[in-house]
Design an enzyme around this catalytic site. Structure first.
Site, PDB file in Angstrom:
ATOM      1  N   ILE A 156      84.536  58.660  63.804  1.00 52.32           N
ATOM      2  CA  ILE A 156      83.820  58.587  65.071  1.00 52.32           C
ATOM      3  C   ILE A 156      83.876  59.926  65.798  1.00 52.32           C
ATOM      4  CG2 ILE A 156      83.801  57.521  67.355  1.00 52.32           C
ATOM      5  CD1 ILE A 156      84.657  54.909  66.035  1.00 52.32           C
ATOM      6  N   ARG A 234      91.429  53.738  72.938  1.00 51.02           N
ATOM      7  CA  ARG A 234      92.428  52.753  73.319  1.00 51.02           C
ATOM      8  C   ARG A 234      92.968  53.092  74.704  1.00 51.02           C
ATOM      9  NH1 ARG A 234      90.342  49.959  70.292  1.00 51.02           N
ATOM     10  NH2 ARG A 234      91.161  48.800  68.505  1.00 51.02           N
ATOM     11  N   GLU A 263      94.190  44.593  78.530  1.00 45.61           N
ATOM     12  CA  GLU A 263      92.837  44.066  78.617  1.00 45.61           C
ATOM     13  C   GLU A 263      92.903  42.545  78.639  1.00 45.61           C
ATOM     14  OE1 GLU A 263      90.399  45.639  75.482  1.00 45.61           O
ATOM     15  OE2 GLU A 263      90.427  47.665  76.321  1.00 45.61           O
ATOM     16  N   HIS A 282      85.108  47.326  77.498  1.00 44.34           N
ATOM     17  CA  HIS A 282      85.328  47.459  76.049  1.00 44.34           C
ATOM     18  C   HIS A 282      84.072  47.081  75.265  1.00 44.34           C
ATOM     19  CE1 HIS A 282      88.731  47.514  72.832  1.00 44.34           C
ATOM     20  NE2 HIS A 282      87.605  48.015  72.354  1.00 44.34           N
TER      21      HIS A 282
END
Length: 334
Positions: A156, A234, A263, A282
């Site tokens: 990524i 994260r 979360e 998210h």
């Protein structure tokens, strides 16, 4: 490969899958969902499961409660939802999907980089209450020719670097806490140099003991004045108090956060009332396309393992031989 044609394995998904993945599994498997995502419900449901597709954090002892389990597949990339070492000890192969949500995360980062650089999140709110005069109160900068800092240069991170360089001619600095930074578009630097020189900083590192709270007060003290920060990796990579302090003293222009620790973000959290933060729940990797890809690919990986075939992205290869020996003769038809 020997198999038992009448066997219909039980596949536990911690939450619902895309309809296409459900249909794929239904051809040869029984797909079940837990009552909820609590630790007790997951343990109870895992007791009769042959395979597990993971979309919620598993309890650390989940594999102690899953005597039949022979496959654990992450519906996504990050492995912090799965106690991988425990799976390896139990001889359970773990697979993930390194590329399934890559494009969606890249497009999220590109979108919010432009939003933060132009201060559009605050401008849009100001315009609704203050009217046309707000257009002069939110100066911004162009991305073209600026410096991008990528923390975590896996698939990524590299894709973000390539896209931003191609689209805007950005100079790209990279730091990776676990591997060498690949040569080419990205110039490897220390983490301190990256924060000191980058106009846009984007985090793509996994959550590990080495990376937790890596963005702390000492690092942020040296950030380039006026820089913007994006975290779509994260939540525990960032020291929350240090981030708020750096926003409050004006060294950081703004930040976009898609991930948090914990979360969901609890009501009343100071992030929710800070105008310098653009917050999303998210969803960076959660486009329509990536949602289908992750579900279908996690189903395909599950079926590979149940057929006695290695998955495309086996996280713990040391578990494979033990698993094959244990279940030799009991596989789905290939």
């Amino acid at each position: 490969m020997p198999h038992t044609s009448s066997w219909r394995p039980r596949v536990l998904a911690t939450s619902a899958l895309h309809d296409d993945a459900t249909a794929l599994l239904a051809q040869t498997c029984e797909l079940v969902l837990p009552a909820d995502a609590s630790a007790d419900s997951l343990r109870q449901a895992a007791a009769s499961a042959d395979a597990l597709i993971v979309r919620a954090k598993l309890p650390d002892d989940i594999f102690d409660h899953a005597p039949k389990l022979r496959a654990c597949v992450r519906h996504g990339v990050g492995l912090d939802f799965i106690p991988v070492e425990a799976a390896t000890r139990a001889g359970i192969p773990v697979a993930n999907l390194p590329a399934a949500n890559r494009q969606s995360v890249v497009e999220y980062v590109v979108a919010v980089a432009g939003l933060l650089a132009r201060d559009l999140h605050r401008l849009a709110l100001d315009f609704r209450t203050q009217g046309w005069a707000s257009r002069t109160r939110h100066p911004g900068f162009e991305l073209a020719g600026r410096t991008l800092g990528v923390v975590g240069c896996g698939g990524i991170g590299r894709a973000v670097a390539t896209t931003m360089h191609a689209a805007f001619g950005m100079r790209v600095l990279g730091y990776d806490p676990h591997a060498a930074v690949p040569s080419g578009t990205i110039t490897p630097v220390s983490l301190q140099q990256l924060f000191a020189e980058a106009d846009v900083i984007t985090l793509h590192a996994p959550s590990t003991p080495e990376t937790r709270r890596m963005v702390d007060a000492a690092l942020l003290a040296g950030v380039k004045p006026g820089a913007v920060l994006i975290n779509a990796a994260r939540g525990d990579l960032i020291d929350e108090a240090a981030l708020l302090a750096t926003l409050n003293d004006g060294r950081l222009r703004a930040a976009a956060l898609d991930v948090f620790e914990p979360e969901p973000l609890p009501p009343g959290h100071p992030f929710l009332s800070h105008s310098g933060l653009f917050l999303t729940p998210h969803i960076a990797g959660g486009s329509d396309e990536s949602g289908r890809r992750m579900s279908v690919e996690s189903a395909e990986e599950t079926l590979r393992i149940l057929r006695g075939q290695k998955p495309l992205a086996l996280v713990n290869p040391e578990s494979w031989d033990r698993s094959m020996q244990r279940y030799h003769g009991t596989f789905l038809p290939a």
